[in-house]
Every structure is written in structure tokens, then in C-alpha cells.
Write an enzyme that holds these catalytic residues in place. Structure first.
Site, PDB file in Angstrom:
ATOM      1  CB  CYS A 179      13.119   9.185   8.776  1.00 32.05           C
ATOM      2  SG  CYS A 179      14.116   7.948   7.913  1.00 32.05           S
ATOM      3  N   GLY A 224       7.092   5.382   8.085  1.00 26.83           N
ATOM      4  CA  GLY A 224       6.312   6.605   8.107  1.00 26.83           C
ATOM      5  C   GLY A 224       6.457   7.331   9.426  1.00 26.83           C
ATOM      6  CB  SER A 225       4.454  10.053  10.893  1.00 28.87           C
ATOM      7  OG  SER A 225       3.176   9.473  11.094  1.00 28.87           O
ATOM      8  CD  GLU A 271      13.083   4.096   8.916  1.00 24.82           C
ATOM      9  OE1 GLU A 271      13.211   4.948   9.836  1.00 24.82           O
ATOM     10  OE2 GLU A 271      13.054   4.392   7.721  1.00 24.82           O
ATOM     11  CE  LYS A 278      -1.788   2.482   3.209  1.00 27.85           C
ATOM     12  NZ  LYS A 278      -1.726   3.823   2.544  1.00 27.85           N
ATOM     13  CG  PHE A 300       9.404  15.180   7.581  1.00 31.62           C
ATOM     14  CD1 PHE A 300      10.310  14.305   8.157  1.00 31.62           C
ATOM     15  CD2 PHE A 300       8.772  14.781   6.410  1.00 31.62           C
ATOM     16  CE1 PHE A 300      10.583  13.066   7.591  1.00 31.62           C
ATOM     17  CE2 PHE A 300       9.036  13.541   5.837  1.00 31.62           C
ATOM     18  CZ  PHE A 300       9.949  12.685   6.431  1.00 31.62           C
ATOM     19  CD  GLU A 339      10.350  13.265  11.985  1.00 31.22           C
ATOM     20  OE1 GLU A 339      11.105  12.642  11.211  1.00 31.22           O
ATOM     21  OE2 GLU A 339       9.287  12.795  12.419  1.00 31.22           O
TER      22      GLU A 339
END
Length: 671
Positions: free
Chosen positions: A287, A231-232, A253, A178, A383, A381
């Protein structure tokens, strides 16, 4: 689109071995730099996801059984297709993700490396030969989970989909992928097209773009054995919660608040170069990006000045049409979030030295000085393309600042003293650490992953792929099956910890059976001997022992025609053996006939006798005696010992009954 992407009719569709629409409808894929519609893809519903998982489970065994040279050939063919269509793939990734050319080229090269590594896995050892004795061959071998669900992110969609899906396939699993709905073409369609044209069997890879409801359906699907999520941290917590509830293996992760530590003896030119790369590559949407620049007090002012000067000259724009260093952020929502963190930090005392003025989804390279641990720029974070600088006075201060976070992904240390850098690296709570390098590094053969809020200790890449995408199976092989001294010579039934069905032969005339739902396993100190069935009275020294858990047992009365009034006792665990604390009885007749010609003798009871239901197992003592039953000369029960200490148990009841039915004595036990 041309080349590989024009080779199939995939617009508005998903892939499960063929391209087809889904019940969830379609979504538009827009270029972040222009807002133009790039493509349309199918959107999966939970029902679509369920069907894909069922198909993947059905297809997986055939793929796992395929000869390893053929499986390796699939990945090599896919790698050749990437090389052949490199320019078209680069254009697609650049347009869909807003990436500059160097980042796109890195992503393609990394995916090529992963394809070749997946091909190599087919010929790697898949187990160990373990020490063994007695002519037994003992093996520990790696076996696939079955179906692996992969949920990939938007920032490096092509390589991060490949990073999980390819080794999972190489290990013999089927994969349901996905991709992020913001980058479903380079993160999903491209991967599916490559594997389809490379000859992957239909159904082995299913690709379905979807939102959160489709993702939750994938995580909770009963046919999916493992989830790999990148992802987050916020979404990762939800994935981990759902996977744990369904007892699935999960590899997470997640995000990071990574520190780049610049010591006072560092090469400042290299430190600034590495710091710019670590925070501004792909607009900071990585990340492993350096979210904190921790700089020694002696050089903090100079480092801050140089970083601000570098930020001021970095062009920002559309990477597909301009020569720029930074492209757009993935969505306007993300741009707004980055700007909020910068403004709140400035309001709390941070100095804005460069950048900080967004233009639509374009956010310039930004530098914040004098950042303190209580500011959002230090804690969250980001980003986004923000350099956050905090000074420190000693190595210990730097370590404390770097570890002052729930994240634990990556770190970098710049110093001319390698020993000093290594000593500091050992004290950092991270999964990746680089002495004399910056924080962003991944070569596909290293175990990639973090700790704390950056991941659950799982790793992807190199040898870690076998750990994640397979499980151990122990196998032993013998030339001849061994015999075991577990059963008594007369045993014709079976025993288990959950249910007992025991038949003990007493000569050729009768049997004792115990059946019911007792949750204990009976054990004797030694098996009975043949002579036992021929002795009229068992010696009091006959060993009788049970391994009981505390609890009450009830032995029901026999049918009314066989019931003798007053036969009851209370038994519970006491001193490692069940003891009967009380028994009331009415002396039975000398013999009883119950449809059988053989007489059955019920002797009287006397205080201090010990009763053994089958002469060896299930022993108990009776304060008022014991009984015995026999057929002719075939007798059982009559163990005499000293009377037990007086003890009154909690309320409970054991009803002992001995009845005659077709020449057998039956004793049934239930909890």
C-alpha cells in the site's frame, strides 16, 4: 511441512481454541509461482462466523481479568516460538506469497517486534488521574472494546494479521481473525498456532478464513464491537459502510497512490536506489509503494535513464528456487490488471522504457516515462512493479501533483536541503512523510495510517494501539455519597425526562400525583416550603415556572362519577410558560364528597387567575380564572396574577380534572 506447522492437525480446519472443520467447506491454497497446492484450509460460512463471535465474547472477560504478567508471558512465548521456527516460517511465507527472501525476513522481524510490543503493553499505564475537587478521585482509564474483528490482506499476511490482532489482544480484547483466502496459512493458521502453543486461553482468538460473505458476517455481528480492516479502498468503503450502519468502531488502512518527489538538488544515486525499492519491493504489492515518481525537470531525463537501466537487469522468477529480485504477482487477475494500466497509459502517450511484457503471473520491473495526470498510471493504484515518472518545474508544481489524488497515505522527498524538504512535507496531504527516504517504511512503533481514500484517520502501531483498541471510561470515587438539593421536602416519587411519576405531599391528608408519558422535565424556581400546605390561599407572588418544549398536553377527565361538565382548556407553550387561552366551565358546587369524609372545596374562577397544578411546578394562566382544591385546612392552588395577553393557539386540547379518590387528588398527563 515441518516444525511449528506440523505440531497440529490444521489442514482443512479453522481455529477457535481447537482445530475443527467448518460448514463452509474447504479451499485449496496454491503457490503463485508454480500453481501447486500448498495446503487446504477450512472456509467459513456466515453461520460459522456467528458461532466464533459468540465464543469470543464469552471468552473475553476471563482473558481481560488475567494478571498482566501472565498475559505478557503469552506474547513472549510466542516470540520465542517464532525465533525457534524461523526457517520454517520463512519457507511458508515465501511459498504462499511469492516473496523474495529479504521481504520474508523483514516480515518475520516485524512480527517479532510486534509480539514484544504486545508483551510490553501489559505493563504500560492504562489511564490518567484527572483534576477533581471536594475529596473526589477522578480517573480516566482505558477499557477494552470486547471483541475485535480483524480482516487482513494477502501481501504481508503474517505481519499485518499480527499488527492488528496482537495489540487488540494485549489491550484485553478477544479477536476473531479472518485472513485473506489467498494467504490463509501465513496470515491465519500460523498466527493461531503460535498463540495456541504460547498458552492463549481457548476462544480468545478465533481464526476463520473466508470470502466476502464471511467478512460481512464478521463486520455486522452483534457481538463484535470493533473492526480492523487492511485492504483495498473499494472493499474498505463497504466495510466502513456496514460498520457505520451498526455503530461499530472501525479502523481502515487502505490503498495509496504515493508520491516519491526527487528535487533538483537530490543525491541521484540514492534517489534511484530508493525509488527502485519503493516501487519494486514485493512486486509493488504494498500500500505504501511509490505509485508516482515526481522528478524535477532538470534531472528527469537522467533519473529516467538510470531507472530503466536498473529495471533491465532485475531478474524475475520463483523466489523459492531462484535468486531473483521479483517474484510472481498474487493472482493472474492482478497481473492482467497491471498490464491493462500500463498498456492504456502507453496508448495515451507514455513511453515504455523497460518491462511491460508479463509471463504468466510474473510481471517484470517496468518503467513508464512522460506520464501525465490524465493517464491511468498516474491516477490508479497499480499494485504492481511499475515506476511511473512525471516531471515538474517548481516545488509548488510538485506539491500540486502529489496532492492531486483522493489517496493520502505516504510520501517521500529527496533533497540535500532538509529545510526545503520539511517545508514541502508540511504541505502534503498524507499520513506518512519521509524527508530523504522513500515511501515504504513501517517499524511497528509508529502510528501507521492514511487519510482520504487511504483510511478513515485511524492509526495502528505504538501509542495509537491504545487509541484504537480501547475506549475511555470515566470513574469517580468518593468516601461518602453526597446529598443533592434536587427533591422537594415532600417528594416521594421520581422525575425523568421521559416519564413523570410525581407525588407531592400536602400535609398528612392528601397527595397530588401526576403520571403519564410527558417528555419534558419539570423544574421549579425554588422548592416548596412546609408552610405552603398549611396556607389556605397561596400568595400571588409564589414563583411558578416550567421548562417546557413546545407541544400539547392533555389531562384526561376523572371517572364519570367525579366529572364536572365544562372543565376544559387549551394550553400550549407561550412566552416560556404554558398558557391557557380559553376555559369553559360550569360553576361547580361548593363542595363534593366522593367516598371520603373530608369536604373538597371547588371555588369559583375569575378572569386573570393563575393556576399551579402542584403549587410550584406546571404553572399556567387561565383567561377565565383558576381553581383550588383543599382538604379541610389543607389547600392548594390559588395564585392570582394579571390576565395574560389575548392569544388563540392552534387546535389542541387540555382537559383539567380534579377528582377525589381515597383522599387523593389525581392529575394525569399524556402527550
Amino acid at each position: 511441512m515441518s516444525g511449528l506447522l506440523a505440531s497440529a492437525d490444521w489442514n482443512g480446519k479453522a481455529y477457535d481454541g481447537s482445530w475443527k472443520p467448518l460448514r463452509g467447506g474447504e479451499i485449496e491454497v496454491r503457490e503463485p509461482a508454480t500453481g501447486a497446492v500448498l495446503a487446504r484450509v477450512a472456509l467459513a460460512s456466515p453461520g460459522d462466523m456467528r458461532e466464533a463471535c459468540m465464543l469470543a465474547k464469552k471468552s473475553q472477560p476471563q482473558w481481560a481479568r488475567m494478571a498482566y504478567p501472565e498475559r505478557a508471558r503469552v506474547f513472549r512465548k510466542a516470540a520465542a516460538l517464532v525465533q525457534e521456527h524461523r526457517s520454517g516460517i520463512a519457507e511458508l511465507i515465501g511459498r504462499e506469497t511469492g516473496s523474495i527472501v529479504p521481504k520474508v525476513m523483514f516480515e518475520i522481524d516485524a512480527a517479532l517486534h510486534l509480539l514484544n510490543e504486545a508483551a510490553a503493553m501489559a505493563t504500560q499505564p492504562k489511564g490518567l488521574v484527572l483534576p477533581s475537587a471536594d475529596g473526589c478521585t477522578s480517573l480516566a482509564r482505558r477499557v477494552p472494546h470486547g471483541v475485535v474483528g480483524v480482516i487482513s490482506p494477502f501481501n504481508f499476511p503474517f505481519v499485518l494479521s499480527c499488527r492488528a490482532a496482537l495489540p487488540a489482544l494485549a489491550a484485553g480484547n478477544a479477536v476473531v481473525l479472518k485472513p485473506d483466502p489467498r494467504t490463509p496459512v501465513s496470515g491465519g493458521v500460523l498466527v493461531a498456532l503460535l498463540m495456541q502453543q504460547a498458552g492463549l486461553p481457548p476462544g480468545t482468538l478465533c481464526m476463520l478464513p473466508g470470502d466476502a460473505d464471511a467478512g460481512e458476517a464478521l463486520v455486522t455481528d452483534p457481538d463484535v464491537a470493533m473492526i480492523s480492516f487492511t485492504g483495498s479502498t473499494a472493499v474498505g468503503r463497504r466495510v466502513g459502510e456496514l460498520a457505520g450502519r451498526h455503530l461499530k468502531k472501525v479502523a481502515l488502512e487502505l490503498g495509496g497512490k504515493n508520491s516519491l518527489i526527487i528535487l533538483d538538488d537530490a543525491d541521484l544515486d540514492l534517489a534511484v536506489c530508493g525509488g527502485a525499492w519503493a516501487s519494486w519491493l514485493h512486486q509493488g504489492q504494498i500500500c505504501m509503494s511509490a505509485g508516482r515518481h515526481l522528478v524535477h525537470l532538470d534531472i528527469a531525463a537522467e533519473y529516467t535513464r538510470r531507472m530503466a537501466e536498473k529495471a533491465a537487469v532485475l531478474p524475475v522468477g520463483n523466489p523459492c528456487t531462484e535468486q531473483v529480485a521479483l517474484g510472481p504477482l498474487i493472482t493472474m487477475k492482478q497481473t492482467t490488471r497491471v498490464d491493462r494500466i500500463v498498456r492504456e497509459s502507453v496508448a495515451m502517450g507514455a513511453r515504455l522504457l523497460a518491462g511491460g511484457n508479463p509471463r504468466g503471473q510474473f510481471y517484470p520491473a517496468t518503467v513508464l516515462g512522460d506520464v501525465t495526470p490524465d493517464m491511468p498510471a498516474f491516477r490508479e493504484e497499480i499494485f504492481g512493479p511499475v515506476v511511473s515518472i512525471t516531471s515538474f518545474a517548481s516545488d509548488d508544481d510538485a506539491i500540486a501533483l502529489a496532492n492531486a489524488t483522493e489517496y493520502g497515505l505516504s510520501a517521500g522527498i529527496h533533497t540535500r536541503d532538509v529545510g526545503r524538504g520539511m517545508a514541502m512535507a508540511e504541505r502534503l496531504n498524507v499520513g506518512l512523510v519521509h524527508v530523504n527516504d522513500q515511501t515504504v517504511a513501517d517499524d511497528g512503533t509508529m502510528p501507521m495510517g492514511g487519510r482520504g481514500a487511504s483510511g478513515n484517520g485511524s492509526r495502528l502501531g505504538g501509542p495509537a494501539n491504545w487509541d484504537e483498541f480501547t475506549q475511555w471510561q470515566w470513574m469517580t470515587i468518593r468516601r461518602k455519597a453526597p446529598g443533592y438539593p434536587l427533591w422537594s421536602p415532600g417528594l416521594v416519587g421520581a422525575r425523568s425526562q421521559r416519564s413523570i411519576s410525581l407525588h407531592e405531599r400536602l400535609g398528612n391528608h392528601s397527595a397530588i400525583s401526576a403520571a403519564g408519558s410527558i417528555r419534558h422535565q419539570w423544574s421549579a424556581t425554588k422548592p416548596p416550603v412546609d408552610a405552603l400546605a398549611k396556607r389556605r390561599t397561596a400568595a400571588s407572588s409564589m414563583p411558578c415556572r416550567s421548562l417546557w418544549s413546545a407541544g400539547w398536553l392533555t389531562l384526561p377527565h376523572p371517572p364519570d362519577r367525579l366529572r364536572r361538565p365544562g372543565w376544559s382548556a387549551i394550553i400550549r407553550r407561550w412566552n416560556r410558560e404554558p398558557r391557557c387561552s380559553r376555559i369553559t366551565r360550569e360553576p361547580p358546587p361548593a363542595s363534593v364528597a366522593a367516598g371520603h369524609e373530608a369536604p373538597y372545596d371547588f371555588p369559583t374562577f375569575s378572569a386573570g387567575d393563575r393556576g399551579c397544578i402542584d403549587s410550584v411546578d406546571r404553572c399556567f394562566e387561565l383567561t377565565a380564572g383558576c381553581f383550588r382544591v383543599g382538604v379541610g385546612e389543607q389547600h392548594w392552588m390559588a395564585c392570582r396574577s394579571a390576565a395574560p395577553p389575548h392569544w388563540w393557539p392552534s387546535p389542541g386540547k387540555l382537559t383539567i380534572s380534579a377528582g377525589v379518590a381515597l383522599g387523593a387528588i389525581s392529575v394525569e398527563t399524556t402527550m
